[in-house]
Design an enzyme around this catalytic site. Structure first.
Site, mmCIF file in Angstrom:
data_model
loop_
_atom_site.group_PDB
_atom_site.id
_atom_site.type_symbol
_atom_site.label_atom_id
_atom_site.label_comp_id
_atom_site.label_asym_id
_atom_site.label_seq_id
_atom_site.Cartn_x
_atom_site.Cartn_y
_atom_site.Cartn_z
ATOM 1 C CG HIS A 44 -2.929 4.864 0.172
ATOM 2 N ND1 HIS A 44 -2.902 5.954 -0.407
ATOM 3 C CD2 HIS A 44 -1.067 4.246 0.267
ATOM 4 C CE1 HIS A 44 -1.177 6.112 -0.793
ATOM 5 N NE2 HIS A 44 -0.328 4.893 0.012
ATOM 6 C CE LYS A 72 9.540 8.600 1.037
ATOM 7 N NZ LYS A 72 8.559 7.625 0.329
ATOM 8 N NE ARG A 75 3.046 -0.104 -5.510
ATOM 9 C CZ ARG A 75 3.648 1.185 -5.012
ATOM 10 N NH1 ARG A 75 2.343 1.930 -4.832
ATOM 11 N NH2 ARG A 75 5.237 1.469 -4.848
ATOM 12 C CB SER A 128 2.168 9.109 -2.955
ATOM 13 O OG SER A 128 0.888 8.158 -2.605
#
Length: 155
Positions: free
Chosen positions: A19, A43, A92, A130
């Site tokens: 991040h 979540k 990514r 994460s």
């Protein structure tokens, strides 16, 4: 001249060096960057919103152009609330782009004045997510190499 304000949305549960890579590379592009901690009803977070905000404030305490906000609901609504006309997203892998492009297209349909900017992460951060960091922590592993010092000292 209107300020260039960007929102970098995510759960930041916890904020990682991946991040930070995106944030540090986004900073020269904008006048202000708001790190938006999104509440995701699907979540359950490992770390409280208060803890995540504390870490982000500590990391960027010397940078007045970075702030943090917690939001619920649509990201474009948060943009309107904080005055952002840009959304920053980190990419990514190729499949990240496909997913993020669909979200960007939806956001553009909801508000044509909010532009999404994609930043690819540096190769050394592609595996830092994460979700994976939480798995390492949950299973008693040492996640310090993936975390900013402000976070690793508290874990």
């Amino acid at each position: 001249m209107q300020q260039r304000i960007a929102l970098f949305p995510g759960t930041f549960d916890p904020i990682t060096i991946g991040h930070l890579d995106i944030i540090h590379r986004a900073l020269p592009l904008f006048d202000r960057l708001v790190i938006g901690i999104g509440r995701n009803a699907n979540k359950s977070a490992m770390f409280s919103e208060e803890q995540r905000m504390k870490w982000i404030r500590e990391i960027f305490r010397d940078n007045p152009s970075v702030s943090v906000a917690v939001y619920e609901g649509l990201t474009v609504e948060c943009c309107r609330k904080v005055g952002a006309n840009f959304i920053v997203r980190g990419i990514r892998y190729v499949n990240d782009f496909e997913y993020e492009k669909a979200i960007a297209d939806m956001n553009r349909s909801l508000d044509k004045d909010i532009e999404t900017v994609f930043l690819t992460c540096l190769p050394q951060y592609t595996s830092v997510a994460s979700t994976l960091v939480r798995d390492v922590i949950r299973n008693g592993g040492d996640a310090r190499q993936f975390l900013p010092q402000a976070v690793s000292k508290d874990i």
